[in-house]
Write a protein that holds these residues in place. Structure first.
Motif, short mmCIF file in Angstrom:
data_model
loop_
_atom_site.label_atom_id
_atom_site.label_comp_id
_atom_site.label_asym_id
_atom_site.label_seq_id
_atom_site.Cartn_x
_atom_site.Cartn_y
_atom_site.Cartn_z
N LEU A 160 23.12 61.94 16.36
CA LEU A 160 23.17 60.49 16.57
C LEU A 160 21.93 60.02 17.32
O LEU A 160 21.36 58.97 16.99
CB LEU A 160 24.42 60.12 17.35
N ALA A 161 21.49 60.79 18.32
CA ALA A 161 20.29 60.42 19.07
C ALA A 161 19.08 60.33 18.15
O ALA A 161 18.23 59.44 18.30
CB ALA A 161 20.03 61.44 20.18
N ALA A 162 19.01 61.23 17.16
CA ALA A 162 17.92 61.15 16.18
C ALA A 162 18.01 59.85 15.37
O ALA A 162 17.00 59.22 15.07
CB ALA A 162 17.96 62.36 15.26
N GLY A 163 19.25 59.46 15.05
CA GLY A 163 19.44 58.22 14.31
C GLY A 163 19.17 56.97 15.13
O GLY A 163 19.05 55.87 14.57
N LEU A 164 19.07 57.13 16.44
CA LEU A 164 18.80 55.98 17.31
C LEU A 164 17.31 55.81 17.60
O LEU A 164 16.92 54.91 18.36
CB LEU A 164 19.56 56.14 18.64
N ALA A 165 16.47 56.65 16.98
CA ALA A 165 15.03 56.47 17.15
C ALA A 165 14.53 55.28 16.34
O ALA A 165 13.50 54.69 16.68
CB ALA A 165 14.30 57.75 16.70
N TYR A 166 15.24 54.93 15.32
CA TYR A 166 14.81 53.87 14.40
C TYR A 166 14.92 52.46 14.99
O TYR A 166 13.97 51.67 14.87
CB TYR A 166 15.64 54.00 13.13
N PRO A 167 16.04 52.08 15.62
CA PRO A 167 16.19 50.67 16.04
C PRO A 167 15.11 50.14 16.96
O PRO A 167 14.55 49.06 16.67
CB PRO A 167 17.58 50.67 16.71
N PRO A 168 14.77 50.80 18.08
CA PRO A 168 13.76 50.18 18.96
C PRO A 168 12.40 50.05 18.29
O PRO A 168 11.72 49.04 18.46
CB PRO A 168 13.71 51.13 20.17
N GLY A 169 12.00 51.07 17.53
CA GLY A 169 10.72 50.99 16.84
C GLY A 169 10.70 49.88 15.80
O GLY A 169 9.69 49.19 15.61
N THR A 170 11.83 49.70 15.13
CA THR A 170 11.91 48.66 14.09
C THR A 170 11.83 47.27 14.71
O THR A 170 11.09 46.40 14.23
CB THR A 170 13.21 48.80 13.31
#
Length: 765
Positions: free
Chosen positions: A596-606
């Motif tokens: 899940l932590a890997a999947g949470l890398a996307y939102p802030p960068g986006t």
């Protein structure tokens, strides 16, 4: 002030909804409070839609106030009737729910405030829909992009947005952005409550902190987490020693919504959409699949309320929540027809779920009768929409050529599947299923899937319609059916795994060895959600909708999108339950959280990328950028709003799909034109579009390039044209000359002249 008005409006609706259902929700883990805001918004929009459809209300502020008054009377009657027997929700539920709603609403309002402009993809279309619905005082809402006809699309989500905008007193261009922030908050709050409720009823030693954490985890998994595209791209770049980052371009995040790749038999790529909720909100298109998502979550919450009520033998609450469940299911067709499958599945599953949970045949039969009545109610409620709706749907086709690759499926759902597997594993260890029952499900389902594909191949090889379809689909291929066989020989794993997931989940739900926490409503309902997720993801492996796209793009898109919601909630339950089991299961929960932590890398960068790329900020007005970039068009929009009637036909050049600079007047004011975005109109109306749009191109040519006054007058009169817009698009498309302008001046009056834009009004003798 506009954001505050929306916040207060939704809070008030949530309060009325809770006062209405609170006496019947005392036995629910969160007392119904966590989904009350979404229910309040749904009730306002639903009643306004029904009232307007029946002609007893008008889609105006006055109509909204009448619905609100009726809602207030209903809430007061419920409070009076149940005086002394109602229950306040637990303080920690109120505090956590309000905090989740406030934080998510404010956060996304700030995102939209920093990037408010409607300027790309299908945002102009979505704003047009919202503007059209807001401007239509009566039913059905008129289509600004095809004058003389009603909208033929899933418009009820826009109606819901418009209703809150009318209540809050904000114009459509502002409601577009604040509505998206509100919908994001409604989604996160509703799934927070579902996660809280399911885990509260699963874990024996109920702890407030654990339940709140479970609710937050559910909200993160459903609304914030992404698929694994970005971390996988980082990993590939690192392994290859590449210095280039996958985040190097402004629109790097777009590719995360295209992780499934189909290919035609000649090797041409076929675009397949694999959106997930956070991507949709970042993209900013207020499309029906996004607008319907909070209400699909509400359907799940109401289904759980019905299930818990029946399990506790509380008939009156079961009937109340059942009626609300029927209403949310009934609106799935005009809100987003793709959701009807999942909504009906939730409705139909309650009876057998009760039966397998405690063998309560009486309760199951009661719900079955209510379910049959619900189907009738759904048909009746959908009539207003169906009377004016057209469709591109032409049937269903077998998926002969495009099994999903396992790596692509895991890339899409890899963030959620570990939690779902943990849920199945923990239930398995507590009460293993009957192996023979599993085999009786898995083997026939697998065989029937193969038979279905074989029958599809036979139809394609022998039937007239099948041969025609095969000729179009496999153009140029020497032996397409042999190619289909080869592809399925390599692509069977996803199909088999999904059938196995369905079979295992059903077997676990009816396992006679169930005991303890496995028999709780939370565990059983969590399994039901996992089952729905597997089934929804399975559909595109076997069949796809025959539409204008001629491939399974839409089918994968819409069913995967719903599966994300079901998998996300089930995954949260699985992680929390596995954590409480300790030992190896807790280790599995830790591994799932790492993924899940890997999947949470996307939102802030986006979010950062989107905000840096935006040249607009400091407003919620989706059209404010036109004031600076296209001042002449903006002035024309303001003039048309102030000086024309809603039903006045204001012609423009035909629009081009996805071109934010075309069909601006109709998009921003809802004044109808002869032709708007033609590609989208064809998608909405299918083959009937060519009949409805017949002669309109010729009429526009006669208006913008007339050969005589008589020809111009006839064209204007035949199509009831009130105003003619002449801007850069019209001059470029029709090569407007001085002779044409002279004919306009002879037949029409120049009523607006600002820079590059002129507007003429037809003279009526």
């Amino acid at each position: 002030m506009a954001a505050l008005a929306w916040y207060v409006a939704v809070q008030f609706l949530g309060l009325l909804a809770y006062l209405s259902i609170g006496p019947y929700a005392r036995h629910l883990p969160a007392a119904g409070y966590t989904f009350s805001k979404t229910l309040g918004v749904f009730t306002l929009g639903y009643l306004l839609w029904i009232g307007t459809s029946l002609g007893v209300l008008r889609n105006e502020p006055g109509g909204v106030l009448l619905v609100l008054l009726g809602f207030l009377v209903l809430a007061a009657a419920a409070v009076h009737r149940n005086r002394g027997r109602g229950a306040m929700p637990p303080l920690h539920v109120v505090a956590s729910t309000e905090l989740v709603f406030l934080v998510t609403f404010v956060t996304w309002a700030l995102v939209r405030f920093a990037a408010p402009a409607v300027r790309h993809t299908e945002q102009p279309m979505d704003l047009m829909m919202l503007t059209a619905v807001s401007a239509s005082p009566t039913f059905p809402p008129a289509d600004p992009w095809l004058s003389g006809y009603p909208i033929s699309y899933y418009y009820l989500g826009y109606w819901m947005l418009s209703a809150i905008g009318l209540l809050a007193g904000t114009p459509p261009a502002v409601s577009y952005n604040l509505g998206q922030a509100c919908w994001f908050a409604l989604l996160t709050t509703t799934v927070f409550g579902i996660g809280y409720s399911l885990t509260s009823s699963v874990v024996a030693d109920h702890r407030i902190r654990r339940s709140i954490t479970a609710g937050l985890l559910t909200a993160v998994l459903v609304a914030i987490a992404s698929n694994l595209w970005l971390p996988v791209q980082w990993g590939r770049a690192w392994m290859r020693g590449l210095a280039a980052s996958p985040m190097a371009t402004d629109w790097w995040w777009w590719q995360s919504s295209r992780v499934v790749n189909d290919a035609a038999l000649d090797g041409r790529p076929i675009e397949i959409i694999t959106e997930f909720p956070f991507f949709s909100f970042v993209l900013g298109d207020n499309h029906p699949h996004l607008l319907a998502l909070p209400f699909l979550a509400l359907t799940i919450a109401l289904a759980f309320a019905v299930y818990v009520s029946l399990m506790a033998n509380r008939r009156r609450p079961a009937i109340v929540f059942g009626a609300l469940l029927v209403a949310t299911c009934a609106t799935s067709l005009p809100m987003n027809s793709w959701n009807a499958v999942a909504a009906l599945a939730m409705l139909a599953a309650i009876s057998p779920l009760v039966a397998v949970s405690d063998g309560s045949v009486i309760a199951a039969r009661t719900w079955l009768r209510l379910g049959l009545l619900a189907l009738l109610a759904m048909a009746l409620v959908s009539v207003p929409y169906l009377l004016t709706a057209q469709s591109q749907l032409e049937g269903f086709l077998p998926n002969l050529f495009h099994p999903t690759e396992l790596s692509q499926f895991l890339l899409m759902f890899g963030t959620l599947l570990p939690g779902v597997v943990l849920l199945l594993a923990t239930v398995w260890t507590a009460g293993p299923p009957d192996g023979r029952f599993f085999a009786r499900l898995f083997l026939p389902a697998t065989i029937l899937s193969g038979v279905w594909l074989c029958l599809g191949a036979y139809w394609a090889a022998t039937g007239r319609s099948g041969l025609e379809w095969l000729a179009r689909t496999a153009a140029g291929a020497e032996n397409p059916l042999a190619a289909a066989f080869e592809r399925w020989m390599a692509g069977w794993p996803v199909l088999v795994l999904l059938i196995a997931g369905v079979s295992v989940t059903v077997a676990l739900m009816r396992s006679p060895a169930r005991a303890g926490w496995v028999r709780t409503p939370g565990a059983m309902f969590g399994l039901l959600l996992a089952l729905c997720g597997f089934a929804l993801a399975l559909i595109p492996e076997l069949v796809y909708v025959h539409d204008v796209f001629a491939n399974r793009m839409n089918t994968v898109f819409k069913f995967y999108y719903q599966a994300w919601l079901f998998f996300g909630i089930a995954a949260a339950v699985g992680i929390v339950v596995a954590w409480t089991r300790g030992g190896a299961m807790r280790a599995g929960a830790v591994a799932a959280l790492v993924v899940l932590a890997a999947g949470l890398a996307y939102p802030p960068g986006t979010i950062r990328s989107r905000l840096l790329a935006s040249s607009d900020s400091g407003t919620f007005d989706a059209l404010d950028h036109l004031r600076r970039e296209r001042p002449d068009e903006y002035a024309a929009i303001e003039w048309v709003r102030s000086n024309t009637r809603v039903n006045d036909v204001v012609v423009q050049a035909p629009g081009t799909s996805y071109d934010a600079s075309s069909s601006l007047i109709s998009m921003a004011t809802a004044r109808p034109t002869l032709l708007g975005w033609e590609g989208h109109e064809r998608q909405w109306r299918g083959r009937s579009y060519d009949v409805l749009a017949a002669d309109r191109r010729e009429a526009l040519a006669a208006i913008y390039t007339p050969s005589s006054e008589r020809e111009l007058q006839q064209a204007l009169s035949a199509w009831s044209v009130a105003f003619v817009h002449v801007g850069p698009a019209e001059r470029a498309r029709y090569s407007v000359s001085a002779e044409h302008e002279a004919l306009w001046n002879a037949v029409m009056d120049l009523v607006f002249d600002h820079g590059t834009v002129r507007i003429y009004r037809r003279r009526v003798e």
